[in-house]
Write a protein that holds these residues in place. Structure first.
Motif, PDB file in Angstrom:
ATOM      1  N   LYS A 420       0.820  -1.205   0.000  1.00 48.93           N
ATOM      2  CA  LYS A 420       0.000   0.000   0.000  1.00 48.93           C
ATOM      3  C   LYS A 420       0.857   1.259   0.000  1.00 48.93           C
ATOM      4  N   ILE A 421       1.805   1.346   0.932  1.00 46.43           N
ATOM      5  CA  ILE A 421       2.649   2.534   1.028  1.00 46.43           C
ATOM      6  C   ILE A 421       4.108   2.092   1.156  1.00 46.43           C
ATOM      7  N   PRO A 422       4.902   2.190   0.098  1.00 49.44           N
ATOM      8  CA  PRO A 422       6.317   1.822   0.216  1.00 49.44           C
ATOM      9  C   PRO A 422       7.079   2.833   1.063  1.00 49.44           C
ATOM     10  N   VAL A 423       7.928   2.332   1.935  1.00 48.17           N
ATOM     11  CA  VAL A 423       8.788   3.173   2.769  1.00 48.17           C
ATOM     12  C   VAL A 423      10.222   3.010   2.287  1.00 48.17           C
ATOM     13  N   HIS A 424      10.817   4.108   1.828  1.00 48.34           N
ATOM     14  CA  HIS A 424      12.219   4.101   1.440  1.00 48.34           C
ATOM     15  C   HIS A 424      13.021   4.584   2.651  1.00 48.34           C
ATOM     16  N   ALA A 425      13.751   3.649   3.258  1.00 53.49           N
ATOM     17  CA  ALA A 425      14.435   3.916   4.525  1.00 53.49           C
ATOM     18  C   ALA A 425      15.892   4.280   4.281  1.00 53.49           C
ATOM     19  N   PHE A 426      16.378   5.253   5.061  1.00 52.90           N
ATOM     20  CA  PHE A 426      17.759   5.706   4.966  1.00 52.90           C
ATOM     21  C   PHE A 426      18.401   5.604   6.345  1.00 52.90           C
ATOM     22  N   GLY A 427      19.389   4.726   6.466  1.00 49.47           N
ATOM     23  CA  GLY A 427      20.152   4.606   7.698  1.00 49.47           C
ATOM     24  C   GLY A 427      21.310   5.581   7.667  1.00 49.47           C
ATOM     25  N   PHE A 428      21.367   6.466   8.641  1.00 47.77           N
ATOM     26  CA  PHE A 428      22.294   7.599   8.634  1.00 47.77           C
ATOM     27  C   PHE A 428      23.411   7.352   9.640  1.00 47.77           C
ATOM     28  N   GLY A 429      24.644   7.168   9.156  1.00 47.10           N
ATOM     29  CA  GLY A 429      25.781   7.006  10.043  1.00 47.10           C
ATOM     30  C   GLY A 429      25.957   5.584  10.543  1.00 47.10           C
ATOM     31  N   ALA A 430      26.896   5.417  11.475  1.00 42.35           N
ATOM     32  CA  ALA A 430      27.295   4.080  11.925  1.00 42.35           C
ATOM     33  C   ALA A 430      26.425   3.533  13.046  1.00 42.35           C
ATOM     34  N   ASP A 431      25.593   4.360  13.661  1.00 44.99           N
ATOM     35  CA  ASP A 431      24.854   3.918  14.846  1.00 44.99           C
ATOM     36  C   ASP A 431      23.403   3.564  14.584  1.00 44.99           C
ATOM     37  N   HIS A 432      22.949   3.643  13.341  1.00 44.62           N
ATOM     38  CA  HIS A 432      21.544   3.322  13.079  1.00 44.62           C
ATOM     39  C   HIS A 432      21.339   1.805  13.123  1.00 44.62           C
ATOM     40  N   ASP A 433      20.100   1.403  13.268  1.00 47.07           N
ATOM     41  CA  ASP A 433      19.744  -0.021  13.323  1.00 47.07           C
ATOM     42  C   ASP A 433      19.444  -0.495  11.901  1.00 47.07           C
ATOM     43  N   ALA A 434      20.467  -1.018  11.236  1.00 46.98           N
ATOM     44  CA  ALA A 434      20.321  -1.423   9.833  1.00 46.98           C
ATOM     45  C   ALA A 434      19.298  -2.536   9.678  1.00 46.98           C
ATOM     46  N   SER A 435      19.247  -3.450  10.628  1.00 48.36           N
ATOM     47  CA  SER A 435      18.309  -4.570  10.521  1.00 48.36           C
ATOM     48  C   SER A 435      16.864  -4.090  10.534  1.00 48.36           C
ATOM     49  N   SER A 436      16.544  -3.154  11.431  1.00 51.02           N
ATOM     50  CA  SER A 436      15.162  -2.666  11.491  1.00 51.02           C
ATOM     51  C   SER A 436      14.825  -1.826  10.267  1.00 51.02           C
ATOM     52  N   MET A 437      15.756  -0.974   9.824  1.00 52.44           N
ATOM     53  CA  MET A 437      15.485  -0.128   8.658  1.00 52.44           C
ATOM     54  C   MET A 437      15.307  -0.976   7.404  1.00 52.44           C
ATOM     55  N   THR A 447      12.928   0.585  -0.498  1.00 47.86           N
ATOM     56  CA  THR A 447      14.354   0.240  -0.531  1.00 47.86           C
ATOM     57  C   THR A 447      15.040   0.733   0.736  1.00 47.86           C
ATOM     58  N   PHE A 448      16.202   0.131   1.030  1.00 44.11           N
ATOM     59  CA  PHE A 448      17.015   0.549   2.174  1.00 44.11           C
ATOM     60  C   PHE A 448      18.351   1.059   1.671  1.00 44.11           C
ATOM     61  N   SER A 449      18.686   2.288   2.050  1.00 40.63           N
ATOM     62  CA  SER A 449      19.952   2.902   1.671  1.00 40.63           C
ATOM     63  C   SER A 449      20.796   3.157   2.911  1.00 40.63           C
ATOM     64  N   PHE A 450      22.087   2.947   2.774  1.00 41.06           N
ATOM     65  CA  PHE A 450      23.041   3.140   3.867  1.00 41.06           C
ATOM     66  C   PHE A 450      23.862   4.389   3.574  1.00 41.06           C
ATOM     67  N   ILE A 451      23.669   5.433   4.386  1.00 36.10           N
ATOM     68  CA  ILE A 451      24.426   6.679   4.228  1.00 36.10           C
ATOM     69  C   ILE A 451      25.576   6.637   5.224  1.00 36.10           C
ATOM     70  N   GLU A 452      26.703   6.142   4.772  1.00 37.22           N
ATOM     71  CA  GLU A 452      27.862   5.993   5.656  1.00 37.22           C
ATOM     72  C   GLU A 452      28.546   7.333   5.904  1.00 37.22           C
ATOM     73  N   THR A 453      28.726   8.113   4.865  1.00 33.17           N
ATOM     74  CA  THR A 453      29.353   9.423   4.971  1.00 33.17           C
ATOM     75  C   THR A 453      28.261  10.482   5.027  1.00 33.17           C
ATOM     76  N   GLU A 454      28.283  11.297   6.063  1.00 31.15           N
ATOM     77  CA  GLU A 454      27.209  12.259   6.283  1.00 31.15           C
ATOM     78  C   GLU A 454      26.981  13.165   5.083  1.00 31.15           C
ATOM     79  N   GLY A 455      28.063  13.495   4.394  1.00 26.83           N
ATOM     80  CA  GLY A 455      27.969  14.458   3.315  1.00 26.83           C
ATOM     81  C   GLY A 455      27.162  14.022   2.116  1.00 26.83           C
ATOM     82  N   VAL A 456      26.866  12.717   1.972  1.00 25.85           N
ATOM     83  CA  VAL A 456      26.143  12.251   0.781  1.00 25.85           C
ATOM     84  C   VAL A 456      24.645  12.104   1.031  1.00 25.85           C
ATOM     85  N   ILE A 457      24.144  12.615   2.146  1.00 25.63           N
ATOM     86  CA  ILE A 457      22.714  12.471   2.430  1.00 25.63           C
ATOM     87  C   ILE A 457      21.872  13.131   1.348  1.00 25.63           C
ATOM     88  N   GLN A 458      22.291  14.300   0.874  1.00 24.68           N
ATOM     89  CA  GLN A 458      21.502  14.977  -0.158  1.00 24.68           C
ATOM     90  C   GLN A 458      21.517  14.190  -1.456  1.00 24.68           C
TER      91      GLN A 458
END
Length: 727
Positions: A420-437, A447-458
């Motif tokens: 019904k509603i897709p959630v595109h999740a973004f894990g920000f940095g090293a401390d996020h819960d990747a499994s839950s996202m 989709t799940f995206s891993f933003i390891e370097t803060e500068g690439v969030i945009q």
């Protein structure tokens, strides 16, 4: 000599807003250039201010030169507004407010902050005794004195008031709410009306139709191709595991190019007919987001807001210990953008992380809205772990948390088919819960995206909305039907897409859902091949696609040609077709990634890296790898990167798990995700990126450059399925 304004300020003893007039032409430097200064460049100038929102494109530079915000914030805090990150140098025409804690801000930024209930310094969290307010510059009623005590030029758009707050006793553990103080309605049915949407979507579609005629109609249909594992099987031979590749390609981006030009201009993608979007962003503003992270999030949201069209609608949910609707579902007209920018600018980080409450509010906006755009999505960003609904501290790796509890029923759809509603999740940095996202995105169809370097969030946000703003197919369902009475379907390799096989094996279906412009989907079908007594060929199967055209709102049905193979008396040793071999490699590598991740979660990192190494070996022995197929090169690079991120338990916990899960998300949905510190199309591990996504990422990167003035042409982006075949 002390000016009149200086005397008044000294007399009042207040920290007032000082108005800095614009430079005259004589005060400009010799160059007369309006390029961004060095301090402005490294402080991430032009965060989300509409006045500085210039999305022209300049050539890309190395990432190390694009963003050095974390180091420069402390270095240039006195020259930079900590709310919008734009320069506060003398002569830029903006009023400046200096608080009693000595931190300075643009007056408009801090007044907007205070308007939304924030009465503490966004930098040091000091409680203010005096706060800035702003009112329209209207003449006072007769008999009333002017509000501002100084004779400022009255053509200024704003008049200024400094209101002294009443002295209050310090209350320990007082919760500071950074969000709107107005009570929320019980039902979120206050979404802005869609109105009559004769916009660029319909206009560009009709314009293109008038140019290309019927050819345009054909180009706006999904294309179906089928490939047998081998083109011929001898009559006396039978097979119980014969592979057929079903390949789908969505209609491409429609853009008018000058004759002889083979490059795509940035402005052309915006002309592509597309469906309008209802987008809800659910943003983590917990205490761990304070500082650089929150500043970068604001800038990324500014980019999203500026790139949505007037018929797209946006709502913003901010969550920490609780969640609140920061901005209702509004069309991104000029007024809507301005209001959205101001709301996002008011965010302040504090509190815990309650992802479930944020998603509940986001889903409620979608449920309660009176009208609906045809494309619906939620973007979720978090840098932490939900500590309110599920817990990872069960003490046993064998007991997995029930991440489905984080999702309301309207998102995961219960037991019904489809999403019904897709959630595109973004894990920000090293401390996020990747499994839950990852679980949130997987359950909802996002989709799940891993933003390891803060500068690439945009850039990560840009890639995502580049896809959402190019949806050309809705509710796609694929059916595969056997033609020969002796042929049966035994399995469908469809990744995370829901699929079903009929009990008799004669038919199977795959629910694909939405497709972005130029996206491709490849599904592997296993069938049996019976013997033939006399026929020279065997008819295997046919494919049918049914979907909704988001432009015409009509249901479209298309069929493939019947797939046949030759049945000679004797057949030589046939090589597997390169198209089939390539996709077999992709599926095998994805399965190896999942197995390696399962081993790593059990603590067996040695076994996990061994699984990945064996997968690399099998990959190198395949026919497509020996032909230097680009997909195989990318898969090998990805496997190698995963091995390195499993070097130790600490490395795996910090980045390995998130990197693998974002890769699995990408391969299972065959859709681009941000992985690690890169979203660029040149990255070997960046698969499935469409031209619309690549264009939006390039536009994002251009806004981070010092002089975004020259428009840049993009090279065409090859998808792995449509690349030139090796010879």
């Amino acid at each position: 000599m002390v000016s009149k304004w200086g005397k008044v300020k000294l007399a009042l003893g207040l920290n007032l807003c000082t108005y800095v007039p614009k430079k005259t032409l004589d005060e400009n430097d010799d160059s007369g250039s309006s390029t961004v200064s060095e301090s402005e460049r490294h402080s991430g100038a032009a965060l989300i201010s509409p006045a500085t929102a210039d999305w022209d494109v300049a050539p890309a530079t190395p990432r190390s030169q694009v963003l050095k915000l974390s180091k420069s914030l402390s270095r240039s805090s006195k020259k930079t507004c900590s709310i919008c990150l734009a320069s506060m140098k003398r002569g830029d025409g903006h009023a400046i407010f200096t608080a009693e804690c000595s931190h300075s801000f643009h007056f408009q930024c801090i007044a907007s902050n205070v308007k939304h209930g924030n009465q503490v310094c966004p930098v040091c969290r000091a409680e203010w005794k005096e706060i800035p307010l702003q009112f329209p510059s209207l003449d006072p009623p007769i008999g009333k004195a002017r509000v501002n005590p100084v004779d400022w030029p009255q053509n200024n758009a704003l008049m200024t008031v400094i209101r002294r707050l009443p002295t209050t006793r310090p209350t320990p553990n007082r919760h500071i709410s950074p969000l709107f103080q107005a009570p929320e309605p019980a039902i979120f049915d206050d979404d802005e009306s869609l109105g009559h949407q004769l916009n660029s979507t319909e206009k560009s579609a009709s314009d293109k139709s008038s140019i290309d005629g019927c050819e345009s109609c054909d180009n706006r249909k999904v294309k179906i191709e089928t490939y047998p594992e081998v083109p011929a099987v001898s009559r006396s031979s039978a097979s119980d595991n014969f592979t057929v590749l079903v390949q789908l390609k969505a209609p491409g981006s429609v853009s008018v190019q000058e004759p002889g030009k083979n490059q795509v201009n940035l402005s052309q993608v915006s002309q592509t007919p597309r469906a309008p979007v209802d987008l809800v962003t659910v943003l983590d503003i917990s205490g761990s987001m304070a500082g650089t992270k929150l500043a970068l999030l604001k800038r990324a949201m500014g980019f999203v807001i500026q790139n949505l069209g007037p018929n797209d609608r946006l709502a913003v949910i901010a969550f920490s210990s609780t969640a609140r609707r920061l901005f209702p579902l509004r069309r991104m007209s000029e007024t809507g953008r301005q209001q959205a920018l101001q709301a996002v600018n008011s965010l302040v980080a504090n509190g815990g992380t309650n992802i479930a409450e944020g998603l509940r509010k986001g889903a409620k906006i979608m449920e309660d809205r009176k009208e609906k755009n045809s494309v619906t999505s939620i973007i979720l960003l978090s840098d932490g772990q939900d500590t309110y609904t599920v817990s990872n501290n069960s003490g046993s790796r064998q007991q997995q948390p029930n991440y489905k509890l984080l999702l309301p029923l309207s998102i995961h759809g219960g037991n019904s088919s489809g999403f019904k509603i897709p959630v595109h999740a973004f894990g920000f940095g090293a401390d996020h819960d990747a499994s839950s996202m990852h679980s949130i995105s997987e359950i909802s169809g996002g989709t799940f995206s891993f933003i390891e370097t803060e500068g690439v969030i945009q850039d990560a946000f840009a890639q995502c909305i580049g896809g959402l703003l190019s949806v050309v197919v809705k509710e796609l369902q694929v059916s595969i039907e056997c033609l020969h009475p002796g042929v049966r379907l035994s399995s469908l390799k469809a990744g995370s897409y829901p699929n079903r096989l009929m009990s008799d094996g004669h038919m199977g279906t795959i629910d694909v859902g939405d497709l972005y412009a130029d996206e491709e989907r490849d599904f592997l079908v296993s069938i049996n091949i019976p013997t033939e007594s006399s026929c020279a060929e065997t008819s295997l199967l046919k494919v049918k696609c049914v979907y909704v055209d988001p432009f015409t709102k009509e249901k479209v049905s298309i069929r493939s040609e019947d797939l046949r193979i030759k049945r000679p008396e004797k057949a030589g040793q046939e090589s597997v077709l390169i198209e089939v071999d390539r996709q077999q490699n992709r599926v095998r590598v994805a399965e190896a990634m999942a197995q390696a991740r399962a081993a790593a979660e059990k603590g067996d990192l040695v076994g996990a890296t061994s699984i990945l190494e064996n997968s690399r070996k099998l990959l190198s022995e395949s026919q497509s790898a020996k032909s230097h197929d680009r997909l195989c090169v990318a898969l090998d690079a990805e496997l190698k990167e995963m091995q390195e991120r499993m070097a130790s338990r600490n490395v795996y916990e910090a980045s390995g798990r998130a990197y693998i899960l974002s890769g699995l998300s990408s391969h299972s949905w065959q859709r681009a995700t941000a992985r690690g510190d890169s979203t660029g199309g040149s990255s070997l591990v960046q698969a499935y990126q469409t031209p619309s996504m690549a264009e939006m990422v390039t536009r994002s990167q251009a806004t981070l450059l010092p002089s975004p003035s020259a428009q840049r042409n993009l090279r065409p982006v090859w998808s792995f399925a449509s690349q030139p075949k090796p010879r």
